[in-house]
Design an enzyme around this catalytic site. Structure first.
Site, short mmCIF file in Angstrom:
data_model
loop_
_atom_site.label_atom_id
_atom_site.label_comp_id
_atom_site.label_asym_id
_atom_site.label_seq_id
_atom_site.Cartn_x
_atom_site.Cartn_y
_atom_site.Cartn_z
CE LYS A 112 -7.82 -6.42 -18.63
NZ LYS A 112 -8.01 -5.40 -17.63
C1 LIG Z 1 -8.38 -5.39 -16.26
C2 LIG Z 1 -8.10 -4.18 -15.48
C3 LIG Z 1 -7.83 -4.22 -14.10
C4 LIG Z 1 -7.88 -5.51 -13.33
O1 LIG Z 1 -6.84 -6.39 -13.68
P1 LIG Z 1 -6.95 -7.95 -13.32
O2 LIG Z 1 -5.78 -8.58 -13.97
O3 LIG Z 1 -8.25 -8.40 -13.93
O4 LIG Z 1 -6.96 -8.07 -11.85
C5 LIG Z 1 -7.50 -3.05 -13.46
N1 LIG Z 1 -7.47 -1.87 -14.11
C6 LIG Z 1 -7.74 -1.78 -15.43
C7 LIG Z 1 -7.72 -0.44 -16.09
C8 LIG Z 1 -8.05 -2.92 -16.17
O5 LIG Z 1 -8.31 -2.83 -17.48
#
Ligand SMILES: *Cc1c(COP(=O)(O)O)cnc(C)c1O
Length: 496
Positions: A112
């Protein structure tokens, strides 16, 4: 470059700065480009570019009302020494058969950060471009990682307030500690009774509540979103697919032009959609492997064309993927519906009314770029152990979902395509599961003590983002009901 809503008339357009500021369209839809860019680029030329340069290129394709200087400044500020590796996204070569694209070297140790270090930069510039005087209030529902990453990104950014809602008991101990440890006078973090889907759907409802928006507007505040529903968060994620491809060409692992697979641990469908955008832009991608945990609503969708959320909601050891309503799938539906907003509106109505919908055979036929697969809790732990035993490489439970799905897929098919597993979090974010998977023993105590125990096992350098948790003071957890969310927002806004 103009944007429109997936549920709106294509003649009603916005600039990219407006789309970034609004986050979510008032009709409940998501913003998408009216005409998808068709850039001319030479793959070979990408191999000489740094991560920052690749990011700049992609952003310029999509956000052409931002000046070159604004984009350069944003990228420089976003991808600097808050990342603990100068390449920003290291790509490890052949660990137990596949490559891992490591997206967890930012300040909060999950992918993120790649988008949320940049989004505040874009937003503050969009405020200038659009000459907005209002305070921007960012509402975020989080399944664990978006919360910390958006607080870190927006901490003390002038003219912004951030309120993060997370499901009580639905995040890992380290994720919780991280969220409660964020510093910044403009940040609020609140636990909600319910699961992520309930928190996210309430945030969407508040976004679309015109009279509530009007009230806040009169007090000089407007909402925006830091969820992956915001196009300003989605587009920066396209960059790492290009960068990774270029790195593999650069080190002669693949020839320029060779198609590769990406396997993506998926929740809200943002990360994998960015990969699909990369393919649409001309990056040679064979299959996008959509990996789910036990909440495998997407696996069934890709197999049958039926999306059905009427099923048990499991709390798993990969909490950031505990989602049954994947918001960004709407952008894919829009594309495979030949950009017909009426089809999208109808499907989304059915999802709201009945919790399910079925796409037409014509639409289903356009999903061949994707393969869906899932891994349960036992398979996830087995995969963490397999990769560690074979390559002395520790992966987190989310990454292990994708890794396990790829491993199953490679054993079942004769697909020899080079495959990159998108590694979304550091194993130190989920030390309890990783330690148990590798050793067969439970940690003595969850949270930070488990971090230490895992570190003794792995004998590597602890990431800075984890080290600082041992010394920062954390806030008290505040828990409310979903119906209390509006009231909370009002009181935060009064305090200003
Ligand atoms: C948010 C997240 C995901 C999922 O990603 P999306 O874009 O919501 O599909 C997978 N792994 C981790 C560690 C995350 O923080």
């Amino acid at each position: 470059m103009e944007y429109r809503s997936t549920r709106g008339n294509k003649k009603q357009t916005l600039t990219s700065a407006e789309a970034v500021l609004q986050g979510l369209a008032p009709d409940g839809g998501l913003y998408v480009p009216v005409k998808f860019p068709q850039p001319k680029f030479k793959l070979e030329e990408l191999t000489g570019l740094s991560y920052q340069q690749v990011a700049k290129l992609i952003l310029q394709w999509f956000f052409d009302d931002f000046s070159d200087e604004q984009i350069t400044a944003s990228v420089t500020a976003a991808y600097g020494d808050q990342f603990d590796q100068s390449e920003i996204v290291p790509v490890t070569e052949n660990k137990a058969g596949n490559d891992y694209m490591e997206l967890f070297h930012g300040p909060t140790l999950a992918f993120k950060d790649l988008a949320l270090q940049l989004l505040p930069q874009l937003m503050t510039k969009a405020v200038k471009i659009q000459q907005v005087d209002n305070q921007i209030m960012i509402l975020t529902a989080t399944s664990g990682d978006t919360g910390t990453a958006s607080m870190r990104g927006f901490s003390d950014v002038a003219g912004t307030q951030v309120i993060v809602f997370y499901p009580e008991g639905g995040v890992s101990p380290v994720q919780l500690k991280q969220m409660l440890s964020q510093q910044g006078s403009n940040l609020q973090v609140i636990a909600v009774k319910g699961n992520f889907d309930q928190a996210q759907s309430m945030v969407k409802e508040i976004f679309n509540d015109q009279s509530f928006n009007q009230q806040l507007h009169e007090q000089g505040t407007q909402f925006s979103s830091a969820n992956s529903m915001n196009i300003g968060r989605l587009i920066p994620q396209v960059a790492y697919y290009f960068y990774t491809y270029a790195q593999m060409v650069k080190r002669d692992e693949i020839e320029s032009g060779t198609s590769i697979n990406f396997a993506v641990p998926t929740g809200n469908f943002g990360d994998i959609l960015a990969g699909y955008y990369a393919k649409k832009l001309g990056l040679p991608i064979n299959k996008l492997i959509c990996a789910s945990n036990q909440n495998n609503v997407l696996t069934d969708f890709f197999k049958t064309g039926i999306y059905d959320r009427n099923r048990p909601f499991y709390l798993t050891n990969s909490p950031s993927m505990d989602i049954l309503v994947s918001s960004n799938l709407e952008r894919l539906l829009f594309m495979i519906a030949d950009e017909d907003e009426h089809i999208v509106i109808d499907l989304m109505d059915q999802l709201k009314q009945n919790g399910k919908y079925q796409i037409s055979t014509t639409m289903k036929a356009k999903l061949t770029d994707f393969i869906g697969g899932s891994a349960d809790e036992i398979q996830i732990k087995k995969e963490i152990k397999r990769v560690f035993d074979e390559a002395k490489y520790a992966i987190d439970p989310h990454t292990a979902v994708a890794s396990s799905v790829v491993h199953q897929y490679q054993q079942k098919t004769d697909d020899q395509t080079p495959t990159v597993i998108v590694s979304t979090a550091s194993p130190y974010k989920f030390p309890e599961t990783v330690f148990e998977a590798i050793t067969g023993n439970q940690v003595k105590q969850p949270g930070l003590p488990a971090v230490k125990q895992l570190n003794e096992l792995l004998q590597d350098e602890l990431p800075v983002g984890i080290k600082e948790l041992f010394t920062t003071k954390s806030r008290q957890e505040v828990v409310i009901e979903t119906k209390g969310m509006r009231g909370l927002i009002k009181s935060v806004n009064k305090r200003g």
